[in-house]
Design a protein around this motif. Sequence first.
Motif, PDB file in Angstrom:
ATOM      1  N   ARG A   4      -5.661  -5.022  -3.006  1.00  0.00           N
ATOM      2  CA  ARG A   4      -6.252  -5.860  -4.060  1.00  0.00           C
ATOM      3  C   ARG A   4      -7.327  -5.149  -4.855  1.00  0.00           C
ATOM      4  NH1 ARG A   4      -6.160 -11.045  -0.097  1.00  0.00           N
ATOM      5  NH2 ARG A   4      -4.039 -11.714  -0.599  1.00  0.00           N
ATOM      6  N   ARG A   5      -7.693  -3.940  -4.408  1.00  0.00           N
ATOM      7  CA  ARG A   5      -8.686  -3.170  -5.152  1.00  0.00           C
ATOM      8  C   ARG A   5      -8.032  -2.339  -6.254  1.00  0.00           C
ATOM      9  NH1 ARG A   5     -12.180  -1.020  -0.297  1.00  0.00           N
ATOM     10  NH2 ARG A   5     -10.656   0.664  -0.424  1.00  0.00           N
ATOM     11  N   SER A  25      -3.133 -18.045   4.959  1.00  0.00           N
ATOM     12  CA  SER A  25      -3.408 -16.840   5.744  1.00  0.00           C
ATOM     13  C   SER A  25      -2.768 -16.990   7.117  1.00  0.00           C
ATOM     14  CB  SER A  25      -4.917 -16.651   5.879  1.00  0.00           C
ATOM     15  OG  SER A  25      -5.215 -15.710   6.884  1.00  0.00           O
ATOM     16  N   GLY A  54      -3.366 -13.971  -2.871  1.00  0.00           N
ATOM     17  CA  GLY A  54      -4.551 -14.518  -2.224  1.00  0.00           C
ATOM     18  C   GLY A  54      -4.683 -16.017  -2.357  1.00  0.00           C
ATOM     19  N   GLU A  96       0.845  -1.203   0.000  1.00  0.00           N
ATOM     20  CA  GLU A  96       0.000   0.000   0.000  1.00  0.00           C
ATOM     21  C   GLU A  96       0.883   1.257   0.000  1.00  0.00           C
ATOM     22  OE1 GLU A  96      -3.429   2.528   0.398  1.00  0.00           O
ATOM     23  OE2 GLU A  96      -3.048   0.542  -0.430  1.00  0.00           O
ATOM     24  N   GLU A 137      -3.025  -8.336   7.266  1.00  0.00           N
ATOM     25  CA  GLU A 137      -4.063  -8.849   6.353  1.00  0.00           C
ATOM     26  C   GLU A 137      -5.383  -8.122   6.564  1.00  0.00           C
ATOM     27  OE1 GLU A 137      -2.492 -13.503   6.186  1.00  0.00           O
ATOM     28  OE2 GLU A 137      -4.317 -12.981   7.273  1.00  0.00           O
ATOM     29  N   SER A 148      -4.948  -5.815   3.251  1.00  0.00           N
ATOM     30  CA  SER A 148      -5.027  -6.690   2.068  1.00  0.00           C
ATOM     31  C   SER A 148      -6.159  -6.280   1.134  1.00  0.00           C
ATOM     32  CB  SER A 148      -5.176  -8.159   2.491  1.00  0.00           C
ATOM     33  OG  SER A 148      -6.407  -8.350   3.185  1.00  0.00           O
ATOM     34  N   HIS A 149      -7.313  -5.873   1.698  1.00  0.00           N
ATOM     35  CA  HIS A 149      -8.444  -5.502   0.846  1.00  0.00           C
ATOM     36  C   HIS A 149      -8.168  -4.200   0.096  1.00  0.00           C
ATOM     37  CE1 HIS A 149      -9.061  -3.193   4.541  1.00  0.00           C
ATOM     38  NE2 HIS A 149      -9.871  -2.401   3.862  1.00  0.00           N
ATOM     39  N   PRO A 166     -12.359 -12.626  10.074  1.00  0.00           N
ATOM     40  CA  PRO A 166     -12.568 -11.562   9.085  1.00  0.00           C
ATOM     41  C   PRO A 166     -13.786 -10.704   9.448  1.00  0.00           C
ATOM     42  CG  PRO A 166     -12.263 -13.698   8.027  1.00  0.00           C
ATOM     43  CD  PRO A 166     -12.442 -13.970   9.494  1.00  0.00           C
TER      44      PRO A 166
END
Length: 511
Positions: A509-510, A416, A412, A379, A501, A505-506, A458
């Motif tokens: 990955r966007r 994890s 991914g 990031e 994570e 992580s989200h 999560p």
Amino acid sequence: MGKRSITDVEIGLIKAMLLRPMKNKDIQFYFNRQDRAVNSGRITQIRDGTYGPEVPTASEQDLNAFLSSFKPADIGAVVGEILPPREPTLSERALALFAKGRVGWMLTSHETDRIECKETFCLRPEARFADPLRSIAGLANNAGGFIFFGVTELPDGMLQATGLTNKSFQQTDPAEINRCLAGALHPVPTFTTLTITVGEAEVGVIHVEKHDHPPVMAIKNINTEIKEGAIYYRYVGETRVIKPGELQQIISYREQKAVAEFSRRMARIAVGSAATLDLDTGKVEGKQGSFLIDEQLLPKIQFLRQGQFSEEAGAPALRLIGDVSPIKSGERETIRSNVTSEAVLLNFLKVTPVAQPLQYVVHSAHTARAWLPLFYYVEASKMTVEDVVSTLLAERATYKQRRDAAVARLNGTGPSALNRAVGKVQSTLLSLLNGEIAAPVHVSEVAIVAQAIQAIPPAKTVDYGWLKNILLAAYDQTNETTDQHKLARSMVYRAACRLDELEFSHLVRRK
């Protein structure tokens, strides 16, 4: 069963090679003969247990003896495609330097300008490691080479592989050696550690590469062995302060590299694939155009990672790939040319801005540690996951398995850091989610807290800053070298990966 074309001894050796693991085509090299081919399918049958299942696997000692004494036939059988010759591994190169003698396994030569031997290994206190440290600097300034630990000089001058007296070498994380080098030498030499079995003796090996930008210089005093400002060089049988002749060779080498690099850059400018930046005026000039950088930004420019001119709507533009951005007043940047696993962990937990975040991801290819925060640095790099993965895959990895695991996690598809909470961990997790746990004050408390953080499910909303401070306190309790401290430290690293994570992580990955 009909008569086998491969002997039981050969089957046992092949089984031992498969455990290393070695590839089928590499194993074929040792067993193909003009009168008898061993194809890849036969090796696969041995791997699957359908050919020679009753034959025991050869011991490590037998396999090492076979590899070190192996001589290919004058004429070999070629099966299938002709493959290029395989480069021997570091282990094979190290083992080839020993041969069985009358009283045991002996080094085939005396100490040379590429080989040095030590009877024992001890990294702490630093003064105990001063002599090997000087040898590492000397090898890096010459042509590189091996340092063997667990080799004893006999009264007649012969060097025998007697083995390490304890597990200190095997249990030392290469990152700890790297930290020791970084604190004593600049630039830091590149090295690889491994353990080989010579006869029945376990011998520790540090392989040092020739440094690309010598000279490596001592930056502090350590006992009488290392003097600040000294340049050490490996000569035949000894490491000592460099002589004028060898220093002149290093200077000439640097001059030749500088001329070659200057020629390469000028060629890129000539064909329009690179531009020049005048740091006094801020003017950037290239084949297709030029522009000015505001004088207020000039002091903040540290480097341009990659650039090219492109034509869009008739106006030349510089495309910047990487991160060139100002920092708010009062903030500091951490710039490391030699990233350590501890730096990757602590900069994540302390949310410390770093100048080269991509290098913190690339470090995954050069450490034995399995769990390191990654997404925070992706990031920060402003790069896509695909670009970061491409960089990792192009890296010449010291630990290929760790590099590939990092790639899988970024994509991914890898494991994890999430762990299942059972027993006391489950109740600690509930307290954590309610904001009711305290920072550990003893190493015995670290494991439960770290496992509870690993078990955060999560989509749960948690206070990341608070949990990072918890892990910082936990990490402070793991500062010794005992097994309990090492295990607790590993759990802290994995817990940090779980927070990484959940938080980042989200986001990456966007892109």
